[in-house]
Scaffold this motif. Structure first.
Motif, PDB file in Angstrom:
ATOM      1  N   GLY A   1      -7.996 -16.967  -9.596  1.00 27.07           N
ATOM      2  CA  GLY A   1      -9.359 -16.570  -9.324  1.00 27.07           C
ATOM      3  C   GLY A   1     -10.294 -17.707  -9.665  1.00 27.07           C
ATOM      4  O   GLY A   1     -10.111 -18.394 -10.677  1.00 27.07           O
TER       5      GLY A   1
ATOM      6  N   TYR B   1      -8.120  -6.439 -11.075  1.00 25.10           N
ATOM      7  CA  TYR B   1      -9.245  -5.773 -11.722  1.00 25.10           C
ATOM      8  C   TYR B   1      -9.839  -6.692 -12.778  1.00 25.10           C
ATOM      9  O   TYR B   1      -9.118  -7.258 -13.595  1.00 25.10           O
TER      10      TYR B   1
ATOM     11  N   LYS C   1      -3.558  -5.791  -6.392  1.00 26.18           N
ATOM     12  CA  LYS C   1      -4.856  -5.313  -6.864  1.00 26.18           C
ATOM     13  C   LYS C   1      -5.219  -6.087  -8.122  1.00 26.18           C
ATOM     14  O   LYS C   1      -4.418  -6.174  -9.053  1.00 26.18           O
TER      15      LYS C   1
ATOM     16  N   SER D   1      -7.696 -11.943   1.283  1.00 23.25           N
ATOM     17  CA  SER D   1      -8.570 -11.029   0.569  1.00 23.25           C
ATOM     18  C   SER D   1      -9.077  -9.983   1.560  1.00 23.25           C
ATOM     19  O   SER D   1      -9.629 -10.321   2.600  1.00 23.25           O
ATOM     20  N   ASN D   2      -8.837  -8.733   1.257  1.00 25.65           N
ATOM     21  CA  ASN D   2      -9.202  -7.664   2.172  1.00 25.65           C
ATOM     22  C   ASN D   2     -10.432  -6.884   1.740  1.00 25.65           C
ATOM     23  O   ASN D   2     -11.269  -6.555   2.557  1.00 25.65           O
ATOM     24  N   GLN D   3     -10.510  -6.579   0.450  1.00 22.50           N
ATOM     25  CA  GLN D   3     -11.550  -5.649   0.033  1.00 22.50           C
ATOM     26  C   GLN D   3     -11.944  -5.914  -1.413  1.00 22.50           C
ATOM     27  O   GLN D   3     -11.082  -6.085  -2.274  1.00 22.50           O
ATOM     28  N   ILE D   4     -13.252  -5.933  -1.683  1.00 24.13           N
ATOM     29  CA  ILE D   4     -13.766  -6.053  -3.043  1.00 24.13           C
ATOM     30  C   ILE D   4     -14.700  -4.876  -3.280  1.00 24.13           C
ATOM     31  O   ILE D   4     -15.622  -4.639  -2.491  1.00 24.13           O
ATOM     32  N   THR D   5     -14.452  -4.142  -4.355  1.00 20.15           N
ATOM     33  CA  THR D   5     -15.262  -2.984  -4.712  1.00 20.15           C
ATOM     34  C   THR D   5     -15.765  -3.157  -6.138  1.00 20.15           C
ATOM     35  O   THR D   5     -14.983  -3.523  -7.026  1.00 20.15           O
TER      36      THR D   5
ATOM     37  N   GLU E   1     -14.747  -4.747 -11.192  1.00 22.17           N
ATOM     38  CA  GLU E   1     -14.570  -5.311  -9.859  1.00 22.17           C
ATOM     39  C   GLU E   1     -13.096  -5.211  -9.494  1.00 22.17           C
ATOM     40  O   GLU E   1     -12.238  -5.706 -10.204  1.00 22.17           O
ATOM     41  N   GLU E   2     -12.819  -4.557  -8.365  1.00 19.76           N
ATOM     42  CA  GLU E   2     -11.451  -4.425  -7.867  1.00 19.76           C
ATOM     43  C   GLU E   2     -11.330  -5.224  -6.577  1.00 19.76           C
ATOM     44  O   GLU E   2     -12.095  -5.020  -5.644  1.00 19.76           O
ATOM     45  N   THR E   3     -10.372  -6.143  -6.554  1.00 18.10           N
ATOM     46  CA  THR E   3     -10.079  -6.908  -5.345  1.00 18.10           C
ATOM     47  C   THR E   3      -8.708  -6.487  -4.865  1.00 18.10           C
ATOM     48  O   THR E   3      -7.749  -6.501  -5.635  1.00 18.10           O
TER      49      THR E   3
ATOM     50  N   THR F   1      -5.810  -7.329  -2.072  1.00 20.60           N
ATOM     51  CA  THR F   1      -5.373  -8.372  -1.157  1.00 20.60           C
ATOM     52  C   THR F   1      -3.921  -8.112  -0.756  1.00 20.60           C
ATOM     53  O   THR F   1      -3.230  -7.317  -1.395  1.00 20.60           O
TER      54      THR F   1
END
Length: 140
Positions: A66, A130, A128, A30-34, A45-47, A49
């Motif tokens: 998830g 969502y 990605k 997991s790199n980034q959650i926005t 919510e966008e994850t 990875t």
């Protein structure tokens, strides 16, 4: 039995085994959650990875999962796979009652014409995910 029947029987057996097995050598980080507000009730919510599938992978299935989480009702989870900048696979799944989700996909297929296995996914992919979540901040 004919060769074609044998291949179809073998493919069916492999599918049953594949459902029971989850590739252990396919990895994701997991790199980034926005989180982006949509309105006063929900946010997107966008994850993002990274998924790595080794060239010598022998297992047929991959899975995106998830954990149980707050997911807004009636909104599906969207999963997008990219190889570099190129989109290669999109999926839509519903969340379970506890907010968790799971998407299984083929990583490796049996070509019924040649009887040989073909890697559907190989190398590094950006995934990605969502999902629409309820807002926890009343000020949004």
């Amino acid at each position: 039995m004919s060769a074609k029947t044998n291949i179809l029987l073998f493919a069916s057996i492999m599918t049953v085994f594949g459902i029971m097995m989850i590739p252990g050598d396919i990895s994701a980080e997991s790199n980034q959650i926005t989180v982006t507000p949509i309105n006063e009730k929900v946010s997107l919510e966008e994850t993002i990875t990274t998924m790595n599938v080794p060239q010598d992978n022998k297992l047929p299935w991959g899975t995106v999962r998830g954990a149980a989480d707050d997911v807004a009702e009636r909104y599906p989870i969207i999963i997008q796979f990219y190889k570099g900048e190129d989109p290669v696979h999109f999926a839509q799944v519903d969340a379970k009652g506890d907010g968790s989700y799971e998407y299984k996909f083929r990583v490796r297929n049996l070509d019924s014409n040649t009887g040989e296995f073909v890697n559907v996914f190989e190398g590094e992919y950006t995934v990605k995910i969502y999902k629409v979540i309820p807002n926890t901040n009343n000020l949004v």
